[in-house]
Design a protein around this motif. Sequence first.
Motif, mmCIF file in Angstrom:
data_model
loop_
_atom_site.group_PDB
_atom_site.id
_atom_site.type_symbol
_atom_site.label_atom_id
_atom_site.label_comp_id
_atom_site.label_asym_id
_atom_site.label_seq_id
_atom_site.Cartn_x
_atom_site.Cartn_y
_atom_site.Cartn_z
ATOM 1 N N TYR A 90 1.284 -28.748 12.990
ATOM 2 C CA TYR A 90 1.378 -29.849 13.940
ATOM 3 C C TYR A 90 0.035 -30.124 14.617
ATOM 4 O O TYR A 90 -0.362 -31.277 14.785
ATOM 5 C CB TYR A 90 2.445 -29.542 15.008
ATOM 6 C CG TYR A 90 2.342 -30.438 16.207
ATOM 7 C CD1 TYR A 90 1.675 -30.026 17.366
ATOM 8 C CD2 TYR A 90 2.858 -31.727 16.183
ATOM 9 C CE1 TYR A 90 1.548 -30.867 18.462
ATOM 10 C CE2 TYR A 90 2.723 -32.572 17.275
ATOM 11 C CZ TYR A 90 2.077 -32.131 18.413
ATOM 12 O OH TYR A 90 1.936 -32.977 19.483
ATOM 13 N N HIS A 91 -0.680 -29.076 15.014
ATOM 14 C CA HIS A 91 -1.957 -29.256 15.715
ATOM 15 C C HIS A 91 -3.009 -29.869 14.785
ATOM 16 O O HIS A 91 -3.773 -30.739 15.197
ATOM 17 C CB HIS A 91 -2.466 -27.930 16.281
ATOM 18 C CG HIS A 91 -1.679 -27.438 17.458
ATOM 19 N ND1 HIS A 91 -1.525 -28.176 18.608
ATOM 20 C CD2 HIS A 91 -0.999 -26.279 17.650
ATOM 21 C CE1 HIS A 91 -0.784 -27.499 19.470
ATOM 22 N NE2 HIS A 91 -0.445 -26.346 18.912
ATOM 23 N N ARG A 92 -3.049 -29.403 13.541
ATOM 24 C CA ARG A 92 -4.042 -29.945 12.602
ATOM 25 C C ARG A 92 -3.735 -31.409 12.290
ATOM 26 O O ARG A 92 -4.637 -32.242 12.218
ATOM 27 C CB ARG A 92 -4.109 -29.087 11.347
ATOM 28 C CG ARG A 92 -4.712 -27.715 11.653
ATOM 29 C CD ARG A 92 -4.836 -26.806 10.441
ATOM 30 N NE ARG A 92 -3.538 -26.385 9.953
ATOM 31 C CZ ARG A 92 -3.026 -26.714 8.766
ATOM 32 N NH1 ARG A 92 -3.710 -27.443 7.918
ATOM 33 N NH2 ARG A 92 -1.836 -26.286 8.417
ATOM 34 N N LEU A 93 -2.446 -31.737 12.143
ATOM 35 C CA LEU A 93 -2.057 -33.131 11.911
ATOM 36 C C LEU A 93 -2.418 -33.990 13.128
ATOM 37 O O LEU A 93 -2.939 -35.101 12.993
ATOM 38 C CB LEU A 93 -0.555 -33.221 11.630
ATOM 39 C CG LEU A 93 -0.017 -34.639 11.402
ATOM 40 C CD1 LEU A 93 -0.599 -35.257 10.136
ATOM 41 C CD2 LEU A 93 1.513 -34.617 11.331
ATOM 42 N N GLN A 94 -2.155 -33.480 14.314
ATOM 43 C CA GLN A 94 -2.474 -34.224 15.545
ATOM 44 C C GLN A 94 -3.971 -34.521 15.624
ATOM 45 O O GLN A 94 -4.376 -35.625 16.002
ATOM 46 C CB GLN A 94 -2.006 -33.437 16.773
ATOM 47 C CG GLN A 94 -2.290 -34.113 18.094
ATOM 48 C CD GLN A 94 -1.618 -35.474 18.264
ATOM 49 O OE1 GLN A 94 -0.634 -35.783 17.591
ATOM 50 N NE2 GLN A 94 -2.159 -36.308 19.131
ATOM 51 N N MET A 95 -4.809 -33.546 15.244
ATOM 52 C CA MET A 95 -6.254 -33.778 15.274
ATOM 53 C C MET A 95 -6.669 -34.849 14.262
ATOM 54 O O MET A 95 -7.548 -35.662 14.550
ATOM 55 C CB MET A 95 -7.015 -32.467 15.034
ATOM 56 C CG MET A 95 -6.933 -31.521 16.238
ATOM 57 S SD MET A 95 -8.025 -30.084 16.125
ATOM 58 C CE MET A 95 -7.188 -29.070 14.930
ATOM 59 N N VAL A 96 -6.023 -34.869 13.101
ATOM 60 C CA VAL A 96 -6.321 -35.918 12.106
ATOM 61 C C VAL A 96 -5.908 -37.281 12.663
ATOM 62 O O VAL A 96 -6.632 -38.269 12.517
ATOM 63 C CB VAL A 96 -5.650 -35.615 10.747
ATOM 64 C CG1 VAL A 96 -5.797 -36.794 9.795
ATOM 65 C CG2 VAL A 96 -6.258 -34.358 10.123
ATOM 66 N N HIS A 97 -4.750 -37.339 13.331
ATOM 67 C CA HIS A 97 -4.331 -38.599 13.978
ATOM 68 C C HIS A 97 -5.377 -39.056 15.001
ATOM 69 O O HIS A 97 -5.764 -40.222 15.017
ATOM 70 C CB HIS A 97 -2.969 -38.435 14.665
ATOM 71 C CG HIS A 97 -1.804 -38.679 13.776
ATOM 72 N ND1 HIS A 97 -1.398 -39.927 13.394
ATOM 73 C CD2 HIS A 97 -0.954 -37.809 13.168
ATOM 74 C CE1 HIS A 97 -0.350 -39.840 12.610
ATOM 75 N NE2 HIS A 97 -0.060 -38.565 12.441
ATOM 76 N N LEU A 98 -5.813 -38.148 15.846
ATOM 77 C CA LEU A 98 -6.793 -38.494 16.879
ATOM 78 C C LEU A 98 -8.105 -38.976 16.261
ATOM 79 O O LEU A 98 -8.693 -39.961 16.714
ATOM 80 C CB LEU A 98 -7.069 -37.281 17.776
ATOM 81 C CG LEU A 98 -5.930 -36.831 18.685
ATOM 82 C CD1 LEU A 98 -6.244 -35.476 19.314
ATOM 83 C CD2 LEU A 98 -5.653 -37.878 19.765
ATOM 84 N N ALA A 99 -8.538 -38.301 15.207
ATOM 85 C CA ALA A 99 -9.835 -38.615 14.590
ATOM 86 C C ALA A 99 -9.828 -39.939 13.833
ATOM 87 O O ALA A 99 -10.863 -40.585 13.708
ATOM 88 C CB ALA A 99 -10.251 -37.490 13.647
ATOM 89 N N THR A 100 -8.663 -40.352 13.330
ATOM 90 C CA THR A 100 -8.614 -41.531 12.449
ATOM 91 C C THR A 100 -8.009 -42.772 13.096
ATOM 92 O O THR A 100 -7.906 -43.805 12.438
ATOM 93 C CB THR A 100 -7.815 -41.207 11.161
ATOM 94 O OG1 THR A 100 -6.478 -40.831 11.517
ATOM 95 C CG2 THR A 100 -8.475 -40.086 10.370
ATOM 96 N N GLU A 101 -7.630 -42.708 14.365
ATOM 97 C CA GLU A 101 -6.913 -43.853 14.952
ATOM 98 C C GLU A 101 -7.763 -45.121 15.022
ATOM 99 O O GLU A 101 -7.204 -46.215 15.117
ATOM 100 C CB GLU A 101 -6.293 -43.494 16.300
ATOM 101 C CG GLU A 101 -7.239 -43.038 17.357
ATOM 102 C CD GLU A 101 -6.500 -42.520 18.598
ATOM 103 O OE1 GLU A 101 -7.147 -42.501 19.663
ATOM 104 O OE2 GLU A 101 -5.326 -42.140 18.524
ATOM 105 N N ASP A 102 -9.074 -45.011 14.933
ATOM 106 C CA ASP A 102 -9.928 -46.206 14.947
ATOM 107 C C ASP A 102 -10.291 -46.698 13.545
ATOM 108 O O ASP A 102 -11.099 -47.608 13.397
ATOM 109 C CB ASP A 102 -11.225 -45.915 15.726
ATOM 110 C CG ASP A 102 -10.952 -45.655 17.198
ATOM 111 O OD1 ASP A 102 -9.939 -46.165 17.719
ATOM 112 O OD2 ASP A 102 -11.743 -44.922 17.823
#
Length: 193
Positions: free
Chosen positions: A53-65
């Motif tokens: 979950y944490h690794r997926l959340q970081m990918v979400h944060l990094a790619t939202e733009d």
Amino acid sequence: MKVGLYFGTFNPIHVGHLIIANHIVENSDLDQLWMVVTPHNPLKKKSGLLADYHRLQMVHLATEDYDKIIPSDIEFKLPQPNYTVNTLAHLQEKFPQHEFSLIMGEDNLKSLKKWKNFELILNDYNLYVYPRISTDEVPDEFLNHPNIHQVNAPIIELSSTFIRNSIKEQKNIKPMLDTKVWEYINHNLFYKK
């Protein structure tokens, strides 16, 4: 739609991942690039991995733009350890309208023969290979393969291992991470020990 699949544990995702992903999706015939967060790579030890979950959340944060870069948790729902050939079969079944390709570093190409059913992957899918600094040679049979496309992407000498070790050593690694990812890691005290 043509979709490139960029598999990784992303432990954590860093600017090198983003530079390569963005370069490939902007300079190829791909419409989208999915960053597939892998729960467990069969060729790597599982210890030291943050929770999925944490690794997926970081990918979400990094790619939202990035409109063309999409986080994916598709492998979370599949039997582990994850084998790329099984994930590809699952994706073809779930998204028959998409044409999937693999994105990989040159180092993965060198170990491709160790992959489960690698011949099937090579025959049925395009592989976009980005350069990595390495002394090992790519096997001759892969050099001129019609489904293997060398991508002239920037060579990024940055690894998640280096970032984790630097955090443990209390070094400032802010420039190597998306700001939101750095804040998430810092807030949760990840990789401190």
